[in-house]
Design a protein around this motif. Structure first.
Motif, PDB file in Angstrom:
ATOM      1  N   GLU A 177       0.837  -1.219   0.000  1.00 25.49           N
ATOM      2  CA  GLU A 177       0.000   0.000   0.000  1.00 25.49           C
ATOM      3  C   GLU A 177       0.871   1.268   0.000  1.00 25.49           C
ATOM      4  O   GLU A 177       0.411   2.349  -0.348  1.00 25.49           O
ATOM      5  CB  GLU A 177      -0.923   0.022   1.236  1.00 25.49           C
ATOM      6  N   LEU A 178       2.135   1.129   0.397  1.00 26.00           N
ATOM      7  CA  LEU A 178       3.029   2.298   0.421  1.00 26.00           C
ATOM      8  C   LEU A 178       3.868   2.412  -0.861  1.00 26.00           C
ATOM      9  O   LEU A 178       4.811   3.202  -0.928  1.00 26.00           O
ATOM     10  CB  LEU A 178       3.964   2.235   1.641  1.00 26.00           C
ATOM     11  N   ALA A 179       3.509   1.625  -1.877  1.00 23.08           N
ATOM     12  CA  ALA A 179       4.303   1.598  -3.115  1.00 23.08           C
ATOM     13  C   ALA A 179       4.439   2.990  -3.750  1.00 23.08           C
ATOM     14  O   ALA A 179       5.494   3.330  -4.290  1.00 23.08           O
ATOM     15  CB  ALA A 179       3.688   0.620  -4.113  1.00 23.08           C
ATOM     16  N   CYS A 195      12.622  -5.632  -5.078  1.00 27.39           N
ATOM     17  CA  CYS A 195      12.463  -4.590  -6.125  1.00 27.39           C
ATOM     18  C   CYS A 195      11.294  -3.654  -5.833  1.00 27.39           C
ATOM     19  O   CYS A 195      11.234  -2.545  -6.352  1.00 27.39           O
ATOM     20  CB  CYS A 195      12.275  -5.236  -7.498  1.00 27.39           C
ATOM     21  N   GLY A 196      10.329  -4.104  -4.983  1.00 28.93           N
ATOM     22  CA  GLY A 196       9.160  -3.277  -4.700  1.00 28.93           C
ATOM     23  C   GLY A 196       8.418  -2.961  -5.996  1.00 28.93           C
ATOM     24  O   GLY A 196       8.337  -3.793  -6.912  1.00 28.93           O
ATOM     25  N   ILE A 198       2.441  -4.424  -9.460  1.00 29.43           N
ATOM     26  CA  ILE A 198       2.640  -2.999  -9.784  1.00 29.43           C
ATOM     27  C   ILE A 198       3.772  -2.862 -10.797  1.00 29.43           C
ATOM     28  O   ILE A 198       3.683  -2.112 -11.776  1.00 29.43           O
ATOM     29  CB  ILE A 198       2.932  -2.176  -8.501  1.00 29.43           C
ATOM     30  N   LEU A 199       4.840  -3.642 -10.577  1.00 27.83           N
ATOM     31  CA  LEU A 199       5.970  -3.635 -11.519  1.00 27.83           C
ATOM     32  C   LEU A 199       5.517  -4.126 -12.903  1.00 27.83           C
ATOM     33  O   LEU A 199       5.856  -3.516 -13.925  1.00 27.83           O
ATOM     34  CB  LEU A 199       7.105  -4.512 -10.983  1.00 27.83           C
ATOM     35  N   ARG A 200       4.751  -5.215 -12.928  1.00 26.10           N
ATOM     36  CA  ARG A 200       4.268  -5.757 -14.228  1.00 26.10           C
ATOM     37  C   ARG A 200       3.484  -4.681 -14.983  1.00 26.10           C
ATOM     38  O   ARG A 200       3.677  -4.488 -16.183  1.00 26.10           O
ATOM     39  CB  ARG A 200       3.378  -6.991 -14.003  1.00 26.10           C
ATOM     40  N   ARG A 248      13.159  -7.860 -20.921  1.00 27.45           N
ATOM     41  CA  ARG A 248      14.425  -8.008 -20.178  1.00 27.45           C
ATOM     42  C   ARG A 248      14.211  -8.214 -18.681  1.00 27.45           C
ATOM     43  O   ARG A 248      15.136  -8.505 -17.944  1.00 27.45           O
ATOM     44  CB  ARG A 248      15.273  -6.734 -20.324  1.00 27.45           C
ATOM     45  N   ILE A 249      12.985  -7.970 -18.226  1.00 26.57           N
ATOM     46  CA  ILE A 249      12.716  -8.037 -16.776  1.00 26.57           C
ATOM     47  C   ILE A 249      11.824  -9.239 -16.461  1.00 26.57           C
ATOM     48  O   ILE A 249      10.752  -9.385 -17.044  1.00 26.57           O
ATOM     49  CB  ILE A 249      12.016  -6.740 -16.294  1.00 26.57           C
ATOM     50  N   THR A 250      12.301 -10.080 -15.534  1.00 27.45           N
ATOM     51  CA  THR A 250      11.491 -11.218 -15.091  1.00 27.45           C
ATOM     52  C   THR A 250      11.101 -11.000 -13.636  1.00 27.45           C
ATOM     53  O   THR A 250      11.959 -11.092 -12.747  1.00 27.45           O
ATOM     54  CB  THR A 250      12.294 -12.532 -15.205  1.00 27.45           C
TER      55      THR A 250
END
Ligand SMILES: C[S@@+](CC[C@H](N)C(=O)[O-])C[C@H]1O[C@@H](n2cnc3c(N)ncnc32)[C@H](O)[C@@H]1O
Length: 187
Positions: A13-15, A48-49, A79-81, A92-94
């Motif tokens: 929630e603090l992302a 990575c958050g 969130i990253l996706r 490039r990112i998994t």
């Protein structure tokens, strides 16, 4: 703030507080990582958050490189996706989900990056044994910890655990007010 509060896992929630333009003004991801991430590297980013650093790492690693963006919380990885979907960095990112007591990753890495996460992980000896096993010989690991959550004594204890796991301390880059340290696997 009690030690328990200082070391709790930062909730998804603090992302928003971790990934924003204001932070970029005083913690520029490219500037921080450029001395370490080179073309073609496979980088393991622990904790990575929401991916404040991840696209910058992928950019520096280039087309031939890759990033394993690892986090305990699926919500952070979602969130990253969303952030990298349909961008040049997506391939490039998994995103990788760590277990509660293990990174659960058995591939290799040329560089490990851990920003503001180590103090949230209770079993540091196990963590650094695992990170040592995935890192290639001569590979480096950069750890940056926050000023208020981690005391000087706690940071020193952490570096002792890391050298006890076989890493060699290379230097302590200046990153005021944060605490930073660079290690190498010298096998
Ligand atoms: C304070 S946030 C920092 C996120 C990111 N490194 C940044 O600087 O924006 C710490 C992150 O580490 C993750 N984390 C905590 N314990 C972890 C573990 N055991 N394995 C992997 N990630 C973990 C949390 O879920 C959270 O996303």
């Amino acid at each position: 703030m009690s030690k328990k509060d200082r070391n709790r896992v930062c909730p998804a929630e603090l992302a928003g507080g971790l990934d924003n333009k204001i932070r970029r003004l005083f913690q520029n991801p490219v500037k921080i990582l450029k001395p370490y991430v080179k073309e073609g590297m496979n980088v393991f980013e622990l904790g990575c958050g929401p991916g404040f650093f991840t696209p910058a790492i992928a950019g520096l690693a280039g087309n031939a490189g890759s990033v394993i963006a690892a986090d305990l919380q699926e919500k952070m990885l979602d969130i990253l996706r969303d952030k990298i979907r349909n961008t040049e960095f997506e391939k490039r990112i998994t995103p990788h989900k760590c277990g509660k007591n293990s990174i659960d990753y058995h591939g290799g890495a040329d560089f490990v990056f851990a920003f503001y996460v180590i103090h949230e992980i209770p079993d540091k000896e196990r963590l650094f044994t695992e990170l040592y096993s995935i890192l290639s010989g001569g590979g480096r690991m950069l750890i940056i910890e926050p000023p208020f959550h981690v005391t000087g004594e706690e940071f020193r204890k952490m570096t002792d655990i890391i050298t006890g796991c076989g890493f060699r301390l290379i230097k302590q880059p200046r990153m005021f007010p944060n605490k930073a340290v660079l290690f190498e696997k010298t096998v």
